[in-house]
Design an enzyme around this catalytic site. Structure first.
Site, mmCIF file in Angstrom:
data_model
loop_
_atom_site.group_PDB
_atom_site.id
_atom_site.type_symbol
_atom_site.label_atom_id
_atom_site.label_comp_id
_atom_site.label_asym_id
_atom_site.label_seq_id
_atom_site.Cartn_x
_atom_site.Cartn_y
_atom_site.Cartn_z
ATOM 1 N N ASP A 13 0.850 -1.194 0.000
ATOM 2 C CA ASP A 13 0.000 0.000 0.000
ATOM 3 C C ASP A 13 0.893 1.255 0.000
ATOM 4 O O ASP A 13 2.062 1.192 0.421
ATOM 5 C CB ASP A 13 -0.859 -0.067 1.286
ATOM 6 C CG ASP A 13 -2.082 0.816 1.246
ATOM 7 O OD1 ASP A 13 -2.485 1.235 0.152
ATOM 8 O OD2 ASP A 13 -2.656 1.074 2.334
ATOM 9 N N HIS A 14 0.357 2.383 -0.436
ATOM 10 C CA HIS A 14 1.035 3.703 -0.419
ATOM 11 C C HIS A 14 2.552 3.681 -0.259
ATOM 12 O O HIS A 14 3.071 3.805 0.858
ATOM 13 C CB HIS A 14 0.486 4.555 0.728
ATOM 14 C CG HIS A 14 -0.929 4.953 0.539
ATOM 15 N ND1 HIS A 14 -1.329 5.948 -0.318
ATOM 16 C CD2 HIS A 14 -2.065 4.450 1.096
ATOM 17 C CE1 HIS A 14 -2.639 6.070 -0.280
ATOM 18 N NE2 HIS A 14 -3.117 5.167 0.567
ATOM 19 N N HIS A 16 -8.500 8.566 4.782
ATOM 20 C CA HIS A 16 -8.001 7.501 5.658
ATOM 21 C C HIS A 16 -8.335 7.822 7.116
ATOM 22 O O HIS A 16 -8.338 8.986 7.509
ATOM 23 C CB HIS A 16 -6.482 7.378 5.529
ATOM 24 C CG HIS A 16 -6.023 7.015 4.148
ATOM 25 N ND1 HIS A 16 -5.328 7.874 3.342
ATOM 26 C CD2 HIS A 16 -6.175 5.874 3.432
ATOM 27 C CE1 HIS A 16 -5.051 7.271 2.188
ATOM 28 N NE2 HIS A 16 -5.558 6.060 2.211
ATOM 29 N N GLY A 72 -9.810 4.678 2.076
ATOM 30 C CA GLY A 72 -10.598 5.259 3.165
ATOM 31 C C GLY A 72 -11.949 4.596 3.343
ATOM 32 O O GLY A 72 -12.953 5.278 3.610
ATOM 33 N N THR A 79 -8.342 1.063 8.947
ATOM 34 C CA THR A 79 -8.647 1.432 10.337
ATOM 35 C C THR A 79 -9.612 0.439 10.981
ATOM 36 O O THR A 79 -9.469 0.098 12.162
ATOM 37 C CB THR A 79 -9.221 2.869 10.380
ATOM 38 O OG1 THR A 79 -8.285 3.728 9.713
ATOM 39 C CG2 THR A 79 -9.425 3.358 11.794
ATOM 40 N N ASN A 106 -10.451 -0.198 -0.078
ATOM 41 C CA ASN A 106 -9.458 -0.411 0.979
ATOM 42 C C ASN A 106 -10.044 -0.197 2.374
ATOM 43 O O ASN A 106 -10.734 0.796 2.622
ATOM 44 C CB ASN A 106 -8.321 0.604 0.835
ATOM 45 C CG ASN A 106 -7.421 0.316 -0.338
ATOM 46 O OD1 ASN A 106 -7.627 -0.642 -1.062
ATOM 47 N ND2 ASN A 106 -6.412 1.146 -0.521
#
Ligand code: 13P
Length: 274
Positions: A73-74, A169, A198, A223, A220
């Site tokens: 990811d990122h 996010h 998010g 959290t 995605n």
């Protein structure tokens, strides 16, 4: 190596940070019969035993007949992407969204050059998605401009694209305004699968609306996985599992596993209802 097939139903991509968290998500995939993407943030990727995780996901997936893929990811640098490619990750995200568009295009093409022909997919991002994802923060969060998305797609050979559409996010302070219209305008103009970041905090209805909106193929969730982990600990404490006498770590481990699995089962079951 098998490609992630983004032409079927959308994927939920859950962030994981350990073999235990990966196992809980894979068990949810097994229970519901849906494929999943397990994604590692840069923070998790930098401290994980990557070979062990790669081995576990392949081996457990085969044993349990679960389709699970590993995604980075990122990532804002080339180095970790090279490492993920070398470690057999199935897809990578190069996030050049904080750079000028031409630079984002150049960086993305560099990554596509490393992944194409190896069975590894590349995700990129246009427009900055708000909030913080494991230390990666958008300086100027907002909604992507249609012309930037189209220019980006004209000049890259990217396999999937995260488009800033109003999500963020982390935990939302208030209900976000999502720009479904942007996705609806982009989708007829390109066959490239789109990614929503998010996903935590969006209602079931909103998630289901996203699943059938244009070319959205990956949603995605990070959290929520961490919050489920936290909830597992809290419930374990309430159940008395932390009492000193007779303490059994496996009871706590099972509790955490159960709360993560239940959360993921709930999300994956939404795919049945669209
Ligand atoms: P959330 O933490 O809001 O679920 O976002 C996850 C995400 O987009 C990871 O890239």
């Amino acid at each position: 190596m098998k490609y992630i097939n983004l032409n079927r139903e959308p994927f939920f991509a859950f962030n994981i940070w350990s073999i235990e968290s990966a196992k809980a998500i894979m068990d949810a995939a097994g229970k519901t019969g849906h494929a999943v993407i397990l994604q590692t943030s840069m923070k998790a990727f930098s401290r994980l035993d990557r070979e062990a995780l790669r081995f576990f996901v392949t081996d457990y997936g085969e044993k349990k007949k679960v389709q699970a893929y590993l995604h980075l990811d990122h990532c804002r640098q080339i180095g970790p992407i090279q490492e993920a490619v070398a470690c057999g990750w199935d897809s990578v995200m190069i996030d050049g969204s904080d750079r000028p568009l031409e630079e984002n295009i150049r960086l993305t093409n560099e990554v596509c050059g490393m992944t194409k022909g190896k069975g590894i997919l590349t995700e990129a991002e246009v427009g900055q998605i708000g909030g913080v994802e494991d230390g990666i923060e958008a300086a100027q969060a907002g909604v992507a401009r249609l012309e930037d998305v189209l220019e980006f797609l004209r000049n890259t050979d990217v396999d999937m694209l995260a488009v800033a559409m109003g999500t963020a996010h982390g935990l939302y302070g208030r209900v976000p305004k999502l720009h479904f219209d942007l996705i609806e305008r982009i989708s007829p103009l390109t066959g490239v699968p789109l990614v929503v970041h998010g996903g935590t905090g969006l209602s079931d209805r909103t998630l289901q609306r996203l699943m059938v909106c244009g070319n959205i193929r990956k949603i995605n969730i990070s959290t929520d996985v961490k919050q489920a982990y936290r909830q597992g600990i809290e419930t374990g404490i309430q159940n008395g599992y932390m009492e000193k006498s007779g303490f059994d770590p496996l009871r706590m481990t099972d509790m955490i596993h159960e709360t993560i699995e239940d959360m993921a089962v709930h999300k994956l079951n939404l795919l049945e209802k669209v």
